[in-house]
Scaffold this active site. Structure first.
Site, PDB file in Angstrom:
ATOM      1  N   LYS A 177       0.772  -1.196   0.038  1.00  0.00           N
ATOM      2  CA  LYS A 177      -0.034   0.182   0.049  1.00  0.00           C
ATOM      3  C   LYS A 177       1.005   1.095   0.008  1.00  0.00           C
ATOM      4  O   LYS A 177       2.180   1.237   0.515  1.00  0.00           O
ATOM      5  CB  LYS A 177      -0.818   0.278   1.311  1.00  0.00           C
ATOM      6  CG  LYS A 177      -1.970   0.915   1.016  1.00  0.00           C
ATOM      7  CD  LYS A 177      -3.013   0.001   0.143  1.00  0.00           C
ATOM      8  CE  LYS A 177      -4.663   0.675  -0.033  1.00  0.00           C
ATOM      9  NZ  LYS A 177      -5.672  -0.570  -0.219  1.00  0.00           N
TER      10      LYS A 177
HETATM   11  N1  GLU Z   1      -7.179  -0.024  -3.428  1.00  0.00           N
HETATM   12  C1  GLU Z   1      -7.824  -1.300  -3.755  1.00  0.00           C
HETATM   13  C2  GLU Z   1      -7.927  -2.299  -2.597  1.00  0.00           C
HETATM   14  O1  GLU Z   1      -7.791  -1.944  -1.423  1.00  0.00           O
HETATM   15  C3  GLU Z   1      -7.378  -2.175  -4.828  1.00  0.00           C
HETATM   16  C4  GLU Z   1      -5.803  -2.390  -4.953  1.00  0.00           C
HETATM   17  C5  GLU Z   1      -5.240  -3.040  -6.086  1.00  0.00           C
HETATM   18  O2  GLU Z   1      -6.142  -2.979  -7.190  1.00  0.00           O
HETATM   19  O3  GLU Z   1      -4.105  -3.281  -6.381  1.00  0.00           O
HETATM   20  O4  GLU Z   1      -8.155  -3.272  -2.493  1.00  0.00           O
END
Ligand code: GLU
Length: 427
Positions: free
Chosen positions: A117
């Protein structure tokens, strides 16, 4: 941490920070499944955390500096994967928690990615578009050594969208000297994005609500739904659920919400929001606060906004029969215990909102193969993956008398631990 994992309670879960919630969930799963202490200890700590300073020029010529982060929680099952969020409250602990949840999420969906993240502590609403672009490009440059199609693939999250992904893809590609579409997902279709990605998280939430209702013997047409958060995920979920015959009785955004017992029409709300900028003030509906929305009498509650909205302080007032976590971490560890004691069926975030990363995986596969699928194909494969994940979690929960969250963590943590054991500890 110098305590031995798997022994005494290691943290004060009453504090309710996302990182404490994430660790408490892992610790509980480790204990339930009898995870080896070594594996547990490895999984408690993010593999690497990068903290960067992001200086950029404002339109008036002044310089502003924001704090940014990118965390790889685990990369044992494949490249790190996870979104980037822009929010004033972003800090390292939050990003660590979100990265850990990505690791389990990918494992539960059987997607060959680890968890990551990123985030910048900034309120993007206070920036012009040109400032947003300069900040994004500088942040992308700062994390450049961390990312790449084989090692870490960012995607949108709170307050980030396909334009921001395009700028990151361009920044990375300009540094490489050729186009590298596979470095980010959730980018525009024109530069290698996947059809169906923008609505994928919401679509997945709908599939998980339907799987839940099926397991409870309830038809979608019979249920009322309240949705907190009317952004990319909540707004689109409202539309999909409405189209599928559910009665969407309440929605909200940061500035407040709307309630109508007979049901709301998301299309009309979208038109109102386009003009007014907020959902509040929509004619023919009663105003409702974000706190009140969580406590409405409804069948399905969908928290689709931020972390930590259901805690020990209000969990006893949640009247929904099903809570489907479209947001990451909307229920704290202790709040979750109170809901499960009262028999509320909680579809945990690492299962409920995995539609986004699942179609991100499809996007990455399409980019690498330079071969693109139809939206129908994307949606169909998404449904198959999510329904299989639901069935696996639901079956384990029934077998071992666990909550859906405990079962999802058991499966996610178990698959990552198995990968660690199979590869062996280096050196
Ligand atoms: N931000 C989204 C999540 O929390 C998608 C993450 C992604 O597609 O890599 O799952």
């Amino acid at each position: 941490m110098n305590e031995q994992p798997g022994h005494e309670p290691q943290l004060d879960t009453s504090k309710d920070s996302p990182w404490e919630t994430a660790l408490a969930q892992l610790d509980e799963a480790a204990e339930l499944m009898g995870l080896a202490p070594g594996a547990h200890e490895i999984l408690r700590a993010p593999k690497r955390s990068l903290s960067v300073s992001v200086p950029f020029r404002m339109d008036d010529g002044s310089t502003r500096v924001c704090q940014g982060y990118r965390v790889h929680h685990n990369v044992t099952r494949g490249p790190a994967k996870g979104g980037i969020r822009y929010h004033p409250n972003v800090d390292l602990d939050e990003v660590k928690a979100l990265a850990m949840w990505m690791t389990w999420k990918c494992a539960v969906a059987r997607i060959p990615f680890g968890g990551a993240k990123g985030g910048v502590a900034v309120d993007p609403k206070g920036l012009s578009r040109a400032e947003l672009e300069r900040m994004t490009r500088r942040y992308a440059s700062e994390i450049l050594p961390f990312i790449g199609p084989e090692k870490d693939i960012p995607a949108p999250d709170m307050n980030t969208d396909e334009d921001i992904m395009a700028w990151i893809m361009d920044t990375y590609s300009m540094n490489s000297g050729y186009s590298v579409p596979g470095v980010v997902t959730g980018k525009p279709v024109a530069i290698g994005g996947s059809r169906g990605r923008s609505g994928a998280t919401s679509r997945g939430v709908m599939y998980m609500i339907f799987s839940t209702l099926k397991s409870l013997g309830i038809a979608p047409e019979e249920v009322s739904v309240a949705i907190q958060g009317y952004g990319k995920v909540g707004g689109h979920a409202a539309q999909l659920l409405h189209d599928a015959g559910c009665r969407v009785i309440a929605v909200s955004d940061v500035d407040g919400g709307l309630y109508r017992e007979r049901g709301l029409d998301p299309e009309a709300i979208n038109r109102h929001k386009k003009e007014a900028g907020v959902v509040a003030g929509f004619p023919g509906a009663d105003p409702v606060s974000n706190e009140e929305l969580l406590e409405l009498e409804c069948d399905v509650l969908v928290p689709a906004a931020i972390e930590g909205v259901i805690t020990v302080k209000n969990a006893d007032r949640v009247r929904a029969r099903v809570v489907c976590e479209a947001a990451n971490g909307p229920i704290t560890f202790e709040g979750d215990k109170m809901l499960s004691e009262r028999g509320v069926f909680v579809v945990p975030d690492i299962l409920a909102n995995s539609g986004g990363v699942t179609v991100s995986y499809f996007e990455w596969v399409q980019d690498i193969q330079a071969y693109f699928w139809s939206e129908e194909d994307v949606n169909d494969r998404l449904r198959q993956i999510m329904e299989r994940a639901f069935d696996e979690v639901h079956t384990l929960a029934a077998e071992k008398h666990l909550t859906m969250r405990q079962a999802a963590h058991w499966i996610g943590v178990g698959r990552v631990a198995e990968a660690h054991l199979t590869r062996g500890l280096f050196p």
